[in-house]
Design an enzyme around this catalytic site. Structure first.
Site, PDB file in Angstrom:
ATOM      1  N   ALA A  84     -19.700 -19.653 -13.727  1.00 57.32           N
ATOM      2  CA  ALA A  84     -19.759 -19.438 -12.494  1.00 57.32           C
ATOM      3  C   ALA A  84     -18.028 -20.986 -11.952  1.00 57.32           C
ATOM      4  CB  ALA A  84     -20.831 -20.753 -11.878  1.00 57.32           C
ATOM      5  N   ILE A 123     -14.714 -20.819 -13.599  1.00 57.02           N
ATOM      6  CA  ILE A 123     -14.526 -20.130 -14.440  1.00 57.02           C
ATOM      7  C   ILE A 123     -13.682 -19.460 -13.714  1.00 57.02           C
ATOM      8  CG2 ILE A 123     -13.090 -19.480 -16.218  1.00 57.02           C
ATOM      9  CD1 ILE A 123     -13.745 -21.475 -18.136  1.00 57.02           C
ATOM     10  N   ASP A 182      24.630  -1.772  -6.452  1.00 56.56           N
ATOM     11  CA  ASP A 182      26.022  -0.730  -6.193  1.00 56.56           C
ATOM     12  C   ASP A 182      26.070  -0.490  -4.585  1.00 56.56           C
ATOM     13  OD1 ASP A 182      26.572  -0.778  -8.893  1.00 56.56           O
ATOM     14  OD2 ASP A 182      25.119   1.396  -9.380  1.00 56.56           O
ATOM     15  N   ASP A 197      23.155   2.940 -12.127  1.00 57.90           N
ATOM     16  CA  ASP A 197      22.796   4.040 -12.651  1.00 57.90           C
ATOM     17  C   ASP A 197      23.180   4.963 -14.046  1.00 57.90           C
ATOM     18  OD1 ASP A 197      25.389   4.105 -11.594  1.00 57.90           O
ATOM     19  OD2 ASP A 197      24.993   5.430 -10.315  1.00 57.90           O
ATOM     20  N   ASP A 211      24.718   1.081 -17.961  1.00 59.92           N
ATOM     21  CA  ASP A 211      24.569  -0.310 -16.636  1.00 59.92           C
ATOM     22  C   ASP A 211      22.688  -0.522 -17.155  1.00 59.92           C
ATOM     23  OD1 ASP A 211      26.325  -0.237 -14.947  1.00 59.92           O
ATOM     24  OD2 ASP A 211      25.324   1.446 -14.050  1.00 59.92           O
TER      25      ASP A 211
END
Length: 536
Positions: free
Chosen positions: A53, A55, A99, A384, A388
């Site tokens: 009960a 936990i 960007d 993109d 990257d």
């Protein structure tokens, strides 16, 4: 390696401590019960029921479900979450490195100006009957990989804009390319900042090179004029640089075009990109998105630092950044070359001064992310290209572009923008904050309820009576531990959610008074429970 979000770290640490604390507490109650003469089996059953009960084992499920609903909502706003933990992580982002092209701007290029034979010509005043202007137009079509057939544009928007300019004057790309077919090429790459193609023109093998103005000027030793090709002078270069700066300060992206003769039956190499003849420049406008300025303003109100990163000229980046409100008083712009001159320690010391990074390479992005992270800031990074991927992976929240992004970038990203729009990032941050707030509400409810159970039983045990049997504990746990907490996880965001600064990633789960609220509510429920028992 995979990164854990602040909430994951906090819940993991809290779960371990709570489990140990509850087990110790249940052991003490078991000992007291046995000492008072209760049956060992009954005392053990009671202790186990209390542990179950106390936990909040439903917490991890509730967190997962709340995050899942958050991903559905974000998907409707064009933010595709690839990793569930990113939903919560977005709520604590304090720096967004974005960007410029396509994210803050529309990525819809249109040619605005020519610069040829020492003069600036508006795009709507170009004379295709003029040999020099027509040759520059042909070169921009030949050294170009994009197409526009039957109104369908395929290729980079910068190159598409050059094709569209030709179409405006009745110069169709297919006809020009058929007249001067491409015999060889060196594709564009971000290190060289240029692209070269080889064609048979007027009985000669000519290489056409387009790229960054400052880069090509270093490789140029002649210039095309109406009186023929002559040696380029220092004054010529200064005039070209001055015009390039003027274009850039107007927020225009500028490409330079050069050429040279190449021996027959010779395949192009990087060594051929030298001793070039300067032809002219073409300046293009990529207007900011209408919603970007409002998104940047909301970003700053929310205590998040917007940072622009671009491969464009510094003056172009500064002009757009000022228009959007990214470059405010006291903040500076810096180039990739200037970053190369800084050690990691110097960059760490000065990183908060910079709001714009221009002419950057992919490796600079990694250094920028690392510097912000060393400052203790939760950092989001957009990208993109294939190159990257390392910076996106290194960032706390990696954001890939859904339209222009490569598969590599999308696969390493935590979130993909289906519309490549900066405003979508801000909407996702707001949703992340709402979800984190709701998870805290669920945690507060669960812990206050469980604390009240433990405290009620402990007080009752000390007073010598049993207030709840094991089956009662389990029934209460079954009813109250899941559905009410889940309901709290679905609440709308608070009115001031984007007016608060980002939370500190180092803050524990009980920060901002949550620990006091849990204790206070737990004690109130305990008092009411014991009072109800005695009255009843």
């Amino acid at each position: 390696s995979e990164k854990q979000t602040p909430l994951q770290v906090n819940l993991e640490e809290f779960g371990k401590k709570l489990s140990v604390l509850i087990l110790v507490f249940c052991g003490i109650l078991f000992g007291i019960s046995v000492f008072r003469g209760e049956n060992i089996g009954s005392a053990f059953m009671f202790a186990v029921a209390l542990a179950v009960a106390a936990i909040p084992e439903a917490l991890s499920s509730i967190v997962t479900i709340v995050l899942s609903f958050g991903t559905q909502k974000m998907a409707k706003e064009h933010a595709i979450i690839r990793k569930l933990q990113a939903v919560e992580g977005l709520g604590s982002v304090s720096v967004i490195c974005s960007d410029k092209t396509g994210t803050l701007t529309q990525n819809k290029m249109t040619v605005e100006d020519y610069y040829i034979e020492g003069r600036r010509i508006r795009a709507d005043e170009i004379d295709v009957a003029d040999p020099a202007q027509r040759f520059l137009l042909d070169c921009s079509i030949l050294c170009n990989d994009s197409t526009n057939e039957n109104g369908v544009e395929i290729g980079d928007p910068t190159e598409t804009a050059l094709i569209n300019l030709g179409s405006r004057y009745g110069v169709e790309a297919a006809e020009v390319r058929e007249s001067y077919p491409r015999e060889d090429e060196i594709p564009f790459d971000s290190d060289r900042k240029m692209m070269s193609t080889l064609h048979r023109i007027d009985g000669e093998n000519r290489m056409i090179v387009k790229g960054a103005v400052d880069r090509l000027l270093d490789l140029t030793d002649r210039i095309w004029t109406e009186n023929g090709i002559r040696k380029i002078t220092k004054e010529d270069k200064e005039k070209i640089q001055s015009q390039n700066q003027e274009f850039s300060m107007e927020g225009l992206r500028v490409l330079a075009f050069t050429c040279r003769e190449i021996p027959e039956e010779h395949l192009l190499t990087a060594e051929d990109e030298d001793h070039l003849v300067f032809l002219g420049m073409i300046a293009m406008m990529d207007p900011p998105r209408e919603e970007s300025k409002a998104a940047v303003e909301e970003c700053i109100k929310a205590g998040i630092r917007p940072v622009m990163i671009t491969g464009d000229h510094k003056d172009t980046a500064v002009a757009i950044a000022k228009e959007l409100g990214i470059l405010e008083a006291g903040w500076k712009a810096v180039t990739g070359a200037e970053i190369d001159q800084l050690s990691d320690e110097e960059l760490d010391r000065r990183i908060e001064e910079y709001a714009v990074y221009a002419r950057v390479q992919p490796e600079h992005k990694v250094r920028i992310v690392d510097a912000w992270k060393r400052k203790g800031r939760i950092t989001a990074m957009t990208g993109d290209g294939v190159n990257d991927a390392p910076s996106i992976k290194r960032a706390d929240i990696g954001i890939g572009m859904g339209i222009t992004g490569t598969d590599v970038t999308k696969n390493v990203a935590d979130m993909v923008l289906a519309d490549d729009n900066f405003a979508t990032i801000i909407a996702a941050v707001e949703e992340g904050r709402r979800i984190y707030d709701n998870i805290r509400k669920a945690i507060q409810f669960l812990l206050a309820s469980n604390f009240a159970e433990v405290l009620s039983i402990f007080c009752a045990t000390l007073m010598g009576f049993t207030i709840l049997n094991p089956v009662h504990l389990l029934w209460i746990n079954l009813i109250t531990d899941c559905f009410p907490a889940l309901a709290l996880g679905m609440e709308d965001g608070e009115a001031d959610i984007m007016k608060r600064p980002p939370r500190n990633a180092d803050d524990g789960i009980f920060a901002d008074g949550l620990g006091f609220d849990v204790a206070f509510q737990g004690i109130v429920i305990t008092v009411l429970t014991l009072a109800s028992y005695f009255i009843g």
